[in-house]
Design an enzyme around this catalytic site. Structure first.
Site, PDB file in Angstrom:
ATOM      1  CD  GLU A 251      -2.539   1.326   2.641  1.00  0.00           C
ATOM      2  OE1 GLU A 251      -3.715   1.759   2.636  1.00  0.00           O
ATOM      3  OE2 GLU A 251      -1.964   0.969   3.690  1.00  0.00           O
ATOM      4  NE  ARG A 277       1.468  36.114 -16.179  1.00  0.00           N
ATOM      5  CZ  ARG A 277       0.689  37.122 -16.526  1.00  0.00           C
ATOM      6  NH1 ARG A 277       0.251  37.226 -17.784  1.00  0.00           N
ATOM      7  NH2 ARG A 277       0.326  38.022 -15.629  1.00  0.00           N
ATOM      8  CD  GLN A 288      19.768  32.532 -10.551  1.00  0.00           C
ATOM      9  OE1 GLN A 288      19.893  32.950  -9.406  1.00  0.00           O
ATOM     10  NE2 GLN A 288      20.803  32.350 -11.364  1.00  0.00           N
TER      11      GLN A 288
END
Length: 393
Positions: A251, A277, A288
């Site tokens: 799991e 953008r 940066q």
């Protein structure tokens, strides 16, 4: 030492990716918003034989291992489903098929594995309880022997997928925790026919409203004088802890794989937006302050993947994998959260708009830091069991 994936895992990667290519981010957004199971994806995976990876070949499956399941989970998650994909491979192929293949009787295997391989049968796993929480050994759901049956009473919480499950792997106490020596003794896992139990009024459930991962409901489960035949014991009577370890480690590995895939989705979203953008006459990714957090996430994803594959390989080869599974789950979930957070920050104010996927990715990533086990418990395991530091209790 060979770090390349075996051909079996590469074939899974290609096959699942091909199916996923037909479903875009908008599809997964609709599933989440509509609180609906990705039925179309499930059916395509079933038709392609990708649900029976862990089912032995003699029962109609592919006879593969946990590594192939982890790769399938990661690939599905990375396609755009993110955290919502975990249940596709955890509930039935993981909880059901893999556990039955390892611990089922010949009769149980013959009755259930063929249906699990095709997706005709589905399973869920019921361990967590309201009072016990993360202390699984303290569960109080009790199975009392009554002739050739057991009568079970108790409650469970955060049980995912009951609505679709044909069979439930129900973890009980057959020796009270206070009397068990050692404490792992006296746990027994039962196979419960969910539709029959519901029809008999012996099992009921109530969905829990959730902030995310709504493609599969999670539930409170109520068990009242549930009669289960002794032939439905999975593994040994009182020896359910052995079964439990073969559920909990896979799991963690599978949920870690889902987290890794989600991290890849979030990283892609952040990188794409940073490239497109433009502010102050240049792409924001040239700064940066934007680029470095994304680069850091990439490094952490690759490191977590190495440990995840090592953990799955160790399990498949019969080697101890508890430490590897815990580290894999811890680091993959951290990478997913940091990726989603970096993508959110990169999008700025638009991250808050549901027109972009980052809000869903952030919600999906957050659950990995607390479920199915909290980061604190994973770190406590590493501190006490691996480093040998003193326990706090």
């Amino acid at each position: 030492m060979d770090f390349s994936l075996p051909e079996s895992a590469q074939a899974v990667q290609r096959g699942v990716a091909d199916i996923c290519s037909h479903y875009d981010m908008a599809y997964w957004e609709r599933c989440e918003a509509g609180k609906r199971w990705p039925e179309e994806v499930w059916e395509d995976l079933a038709k392609g034989g990708w649900l029976g990876l862990a089912v032995p070949e003699e029962y109609g499956g592919a006879g593969q291992g946990l590594l192939e399941l982890a790769v399938a989970t990661e690939t599905l998650s990375a396609s755009g489903s993110a955290g919502g994909s975990a249940f596709t491979y955890v509930l039935t192929p993981g909880f059901g098929a893999m556990t039955l293949a390892r611990h089922g009787t010949p009769e149980q295997k013959a009755a259930l594995l063929p249906g699990l391989a095709t997706g005709e049968l589905e399973t869920c796993f019921a361990l967590t309880e309201p009072d016990a929480g993360s202390n699984s050994l303290a569960i109080s759901t009790f199975a009392r022997e009554d002739g050739s049956d057991f009568v079970v009473n108790g409650q469970k919480i955060w049980i995912t997928g009951v609505q679709r499950a044909t069979w439930m792997l129900l973890v009980t106490r057959t020796i009270p925790a206070a009397e068990a020596r050692p404490r792992t003794n006296g746990m027994t896992v039962f196979l419960v026919n969910v539709p029959e139990a519901v029809a008999a009024g012996q099992l009921s459930y109530r969905p829990i409203p959730k902030m995310g991962a709504n493609t599969t409901p999670s539930n409170m489960v109520f068990i009242d004088d549930l009669r289960v035949p002794a032939t439905n014991v999975l593994g040994e009577l009182h020896g359910g802890a052995t079964v439990l370890w073969d559920v909990l480690n896979p799991e963690r590995i599978l949920l870690g794989a889902s987290a890794l895939g989600g991290a890849e989705v979030a990283l892609r979203a952040g990188v794409d937006y940073a490239k497109q953008r433009e502010v102050f006459g240049r792409p924001i990714g040239s700064n940066q302050a934007i680029a470095f957090p994304l680069a850091q996430v990439k490094a952490k994803i690759e490191l977590a993947r190495l440990m995840l594959y090592k953990a799955a390989w160790s399990f498949d080869n019969g080697l101890p994998c508890g430490t590897e599974a815990n580290i894999a789950k811890l680091t993959a979930s951290q990478a997913a959260w940091e990726a989603a957070d970096a993508a959110f920050q990169t999008h700025g104010g638009m991250a808050y708009s549901l027109e972009y996927p980052v809000a869903r990715l952030l919600t999906d990533a957050r659950i990995g830091k607390i479920a199915p086990v909290t980061e604190e418990l994973l770190l406590n395991y590493l501190a006490t069991q691996v480093l040998g530091l003193p326990r706090s209790f």
